[in-house]
Design a protein around this motif. Sequence first.
Motif, short mmCIF file in Angstrom:
data_model
loop_
_atom_site.label_atom_id
_atom_site.label_comp_id
_atom_site.label_asym_id
_atom_site.label_seq_id
_atom_site.Cartn_x
_atom_site.Cartn_y
_atom_site.Cartn_z
N VAL A 11 0.86 -1.18 0.00
CA VAL A 11 0.00 0.00 0.00
C VAL A 11 0.90 1.23 0.00
CG1 VAL A 11 -1.74 1.28 1.30
CG2 VAL A 11 -1.84 -1.22 1.22
N SER A 12 0.70 2.09 -0.98
CA SER A 12 1.51 3.31 -1.10
C SER A 12 0.66 4.53 -0.77
CB SER A 12 2.06 3.45 -2.52
OG SER A 12 2.90 2.36 -2.83
N ASP A 13 1.30 5.49 -0.12
CA ASP A 13 0.66 6.76 0.16
C ASP A 13 1.59 7.89 -0.22
OD1 ASP A 13 2.37 7.49 2.41
OD2 ASP A 13 1.22 6.11 3.64
N ARG A 14 1.16 9.12 0.03
CA ARG A 14 1.91 10.29 -0.43
C ARG A 14 2.79 10.94 0.63
NH1 ARG A 14 -3.59 11.48 -2.06
NH2 ARG A 14 -3.91 10.35 -3.99
N ASN A 15 2.82 10.36 1.82
CA ASN A 15 3.58 10.96 2.92
C ASN A 15 4.88 10.17 3.12
OD1 ASN A 15 4.60 11.86 5.36
ND2 ASN A 15 2.60 12.01 6.34
N PRO A 16 6.05 10.83 2.99
CA PRO A 16 7.31 10.10 3.13
C PRO A 16 7.67 9.74 4.57
CG PRO A 16 7.75 12.42 2.74
CD PRO A 16 6.25 12.23 2.61
N ALA A 17 6.93 10.26 5.56
CA ALA A 17 7.24 9.95 6.96
C ALA A 17 7.05 8.47 7.22
CB ALA A 17 6.35 10.77 7.88
N LEU A 18 8.03 7.87 7.90
CA LEU A 18 7.96 6.44 8.19
C LEU A 18 6.95 6.17 9.30
CD1 LEU A 18 11.74 5.52 8.06
CD2 LEU A 18 9.99 5.13 6.31
N PRO A 19 6.19 5.09 9.19
CA PRO A 19 5.25 4.75 10.25
C PRO A 19 5.99 4.17 11.46
CG PRO A 19 5.25 3.04 8.58
CD PRO A 19 6.15 4.14 8.08
N THR A 20 5.36 4.20 12.60
CA THR A 20 5.95 3.62 13.80
C THR A 20 5.01 2.55 14.35
OG1 THR A 20 4.95 5.33 15.19
CG2 THR A 20 7.19 5.72 14.42
N VAL A 21 5.61 1.51 14.87
CA VAL A 21 4.85 0.45 15.53
C VAL A 21 4.74 0.81 17.00
CG1 VAL A 21 4.74 -2.00 16.08
CG2 VAL A 21 5.73 -1.26 13.90
N ARG A 22 3.53 0.94 17.47
CA ARG A 22 3.32 1.25 18.89
C ARG A 22 3.41 -0.03 19.70
NH1 ARG A 22 -1.72 5.50 18.81
NH2 ARG A 22 -0.82 6.88 17.27
N ASN A 23 3.81 0.11 20.94
CA ASN A 23 3.83 -1.03 21.85
C ASN A 23 2.41 -1.45 22.20
OD1 ASN A 23 6.64 -1.09 21.98
ND2 ASN A 23 6.66 0.44 23.61
N ALA A 24 2.26 -2.67 22.63
CA ALA A 24 0.96 -3.14 23.10
C ALA A 24 0.53 -2.29 24.28
CB ALA A 24 1.05 -4.61 23.50
N PRO A 25 -0.78 -2.07 24.45
CA PRO A 25 -1.25 -1.25 25.57
C PRO A 25 -0.78 -1.79 26.91
CG PRO A 25 -3.04 -1.74 24.06
CD PRO A 25 -1.86 -2.57 23.63
N ALA A 26 -0.29 -0.91 27.75
CA ALA A 26 0.22 -1.31 29.06
C ALA A 26 -0.89 -1.31 30.10
CB ALA A 26 1.34 -0.37 29.49
N ALA A 27 -1.80 -0.38 30.00
CA ALA A 27 -2.86 -0.25 31.00
C ALA A 27 -4.17 -0.83 30.46
CB ALA A 27 -3.06 1.22 31.36
N SER A 28 -4.98 -1.37 31.35
CA SER A 28 -6.22 -2.01 30.92
C SER A 28 -7.17 -1.02 30.25
CB SER A 28 -6.91 -2.67 32.11
OG SER A 28 -7.23 -1.71 33.09
N HIS A 29 -7.15 0.25 30.65
CA HIS A 29 -8.04 1.21 30.02
C HIS A 29 -7.63 1.49 28.57
CE1 HIS A 29 -4.87 3.89 31.61
NE2 HIS A 29 -5.17 4.66 30.58
N ASP A 30 -6.36 1.24 28.22
CA ASP A 30 -5.90 1.44 26.85
C ASP A 30 -6.35 0.31 25.93
OD1 ASP A 30 -4.63 3.78 27.51
OD2 ASP A 30 -2.67 2.85 27.78
#
Length: 127
Positions: free
Chosen positions: A63-82
């Motif tokens: 999948v290609s888009d127009r924004n050159p900024a690299l995506p980041t992988v977020r960590n799994a939620p640490a808190a139950s409300h997340d």
Amino acid sequence: MTFAARAWSRRTPPGLLEHPGGYALADDVELLLSELCTNAVQHGDGLDTVHLHCTPATVRAAVSDRNPALPTVRNAPAASHDLHLDYGRGLLLVAAIAATWGVDQHHNHGKTVRFELPIHRPPTVTR
């Protein structure tokens, strides 16, 4: 474009990837492709192209888009409300499900996020 891209990514793979056996390949492709299309629309300045390529051994999607900024992988939620948040886990899912994945940056012309899945899932070892 957001709803059209999501609809296409959820509707198209199952028809292209019907495969005998218990492995839900089409479901995995549908989920990951939908996540990447959503990311392209929400964070990538719009969806540019979607490529889906099948070989006897693998399915590759990009999948290609127009924004050159690299995506980041977020960590799994640490808190139950997340755990109840319905955003922020797209690339975490891609990393967990895909056999391989990566990003190709096109300098000032956007980027392509890609993944690969095996046609036949390797057997699970149980102990």
